[in-house]
Design a protein around this motif. Structure first.
Motif, short mmCIF file in Angstrom:
data_model
loop_
_atom_site.label_atom_id
_atom_site.label_comp_id
_atom_site.label_asym_id
_atom_site.label_seq_id
_atom_site.Cartn_x
_atom_site.Cartn_y
_atom_site.Cartn_z
N GLN A 170 -8.36 -0.19 77.79
CA GLN A 170 -8.78 1.16 77.46
C GLN A 170 -8.26 1.49 76.06
N THR A 171 -9.02 1.17 75.04
CA THR A 171 -8.52 1.31 73.67
C THR A 171 -8.14 2.73 73.31
N ASP A 172 -8.89 3.72 73.81
CA ASP A 172 -8.54 5.10 73.49
C ASP A 172 -7.24 5.51 74.17
N VAL A 173 -7.04 5.06 75.39
CA VAL A 173 -5.80 5.38 76.10
C VAL A 173 -4.62 4.66 75.44
N ASP A 174 -4.82 3.41 75.07
CA ASP A 174 -3.76 2.66 74.40
C ASP A 174 -3.38 3.31 73.06
N ALA A 175 -4.38 3.73 72.29
CA ALA A 175 -4.10 4.38 71.00
C ALA A 175 -3.37 5.70 71.22
N TRP A 176 -3.78 6.44 72.24
CA TRP A 176 -3.13 7.71 72.56
C TRP A 176 -1.66 7.49 72.93
N LEU A 177 -1.41 6.52 73.80
CA LEU A 177 -0.03 6.23 74.20
C LEU A 177 0.80 5.73 73.03
N ALA A 178 0.22 4.87 72.19
CA ALA A 178 0.95 4.35 71.03
C ALA A 178 1.33 5.48 70.08
N HIS A 179 0.39 6.38 69.82
CA HIS A 179 0.68 7.52 68.94
C HIS A 179 1.77 8.39 69.55
N ALA A 180 1.65 8.69 70.83
CA ALA A 180 2.65 9.54 71.49
C ALA A 180 4.03 8.90 71.46
N LEU A 181 4.08 7.60 71.68
CA LEU A 181 5.35 6.88 71.66
C LEU A 181 5.95 6.90 70.25
N ALA A 182 5.13 6.63 69.25
CA ALA A 182 5.61 6.60 67.87
C ALA A 182 6.07 7.98 67.39
N ALA A 183 5.36 9.03 67.82
CA ALA A 183 5.67 10.39 67.37
C ALA A 183 6.64 11.12 68.30
N HIS A 184 7.06 10.46 69.37
CA HIS A 184 7.99 11.04 70.34
C HIS A 184 7.41 12.30 70.98
N LEU A 185 6.15 12.25 71.37
CA LEU A 185 5.49 13.39 71.99
C LEU A 185 5.68 13.38 73.50
N GLY A 186 5.56 14.57 74.10
CA GLY A 186 5.64 14.69 75.54
C GLY A 186 6.94 14.15 76.08
N HIS A 187 6.86 13.42 77.17
CA HIS A 187 8.11 12.90 77.76
C HIS A 187 8.74 11.82 76.89
N TYR A 188 8.02 11.33 75.87
CA TYR A 188 8.61 10.36 74.95
C TYR A 188 9.59 11.01 73.97
N ALA A 189 9.74 12.30 74.03
CA ALA A 189 10.77 12.96 73.22
C ALA A 189 12.16 12.49 73.68
N ASP A 190 12.22 12.06 74.93
CA ASP A 190 13.47 11.57 75.49
C ASP A 190 13.62 10.08 75.20
N ARG A 191 14.74 9.72 74.60
CA ARG A 191 14.98 8.32 74.24
C ARG A 191 14.88 7.39 75.45
N ALA A 192 15.40 7.82 76.57
CA ALA A 192 15.35 6.98 77.77
C ALA A 192 13.90 6.71 78.19
N ALA A 193 13.04 7.70 78.04
CA ALA A 193 11.62 7.51 78.39
C ALA A 193 10.98 6.51 77.44
N ARG A 194 11.34 6.58 76.16
CA ARG A 194 10.78 5.61 75.20
C ARG A 194 11.27 4.21 75.51
N GLU A 195 12.53 4.08 75.86
CA GLU A 195 13.07 2.76 76.19
C GLU A 195 12.44 2.23 77.47
N ALA A 196 12.24 3.11 78.44
CA ALA A 196 11.61 2.69 79.70
C ALA A 196 10.16 2.25 79.46
N ALA A 197 9.49 2.91 78.53
CA ALA A 197 8.10 2.57 78.23
C ALA A 197 7.97 1.12 77.79
N ALA A 198 9.01 0.60 77.14
CA ALA A 198 8.97 -0.79 76.68
C ALA A 198 8.80 -1.75 77.85
#
Length: 131
Positions: free
Chosen positions: A43-71
């Motif tokens: 799902q390229t649009d979903v992947d791009a959305w998640l990548a942008h959110a992760l890079a910009a620390h949006l939503g629950h990715y504002a939390d470092r632990a959530a970003r690390e868990a996403a990996a």
């Protein structure tokens, strides 16, 4: 009637407003479910959305632990795309998402190389060799 996170994500996609939504905990699993239901179609649009959110620390990715868990949950191409977006954003603060669309195309072509490019750019910015 409550809609599932998958249904909400699909509705946002149909409306063309996915990029305006902030990710929530569990969206990584929704991405996997969408991919499985689509017969491994990415799902390229979903992947791009998640990548942008992760890079910009949006939503629950504002939390470092959530970003690390996403990996541990997101596919390597999504993580490589996010890393490149973050590196490019450090190089060009204030760049709009549409100005960085090349990151998605590069990631689709060769995500492993994009990960290496992101690491290189991050080191260069950190050490000041691109300043």
């Amino acid at each position: 009637m409550d809609r599932s996170p998958r249904d909400e994500l699909q509705a946002l996609r149909r409306l063309g407003t996915l990029e305006q939504a902030e990710p929530r905990k569990g969206d990584e699993a929704v991405r996997d479910e969408l991919t499985c239901r689509a017969g491994s179609y990415v799902q390229t649009d979903v992947d791009a959305w998640l990548a942008h959110a992760l890079a910009a620390h949006l939503g629950h990715y504002a939390d470092r632990a959530a970003r690390e868990a996403a990996a541990g949950f997101l596919a390597p191409p999504v993580l490589a795309h996010a890393a490149l977006l973050a590196a490019l954003a450090r190089l060009t603060p204030g760049a709009a998402v549409d100005q960085l669309a090349l990151a998605a195309r590069l990631t689709a072509a060769d995500s492993e190389s994009v990960g290496g490019l992101a690491a290189f750019l991050t080191r260069a910015v950190t050490t000041g060799s691109l300043a």
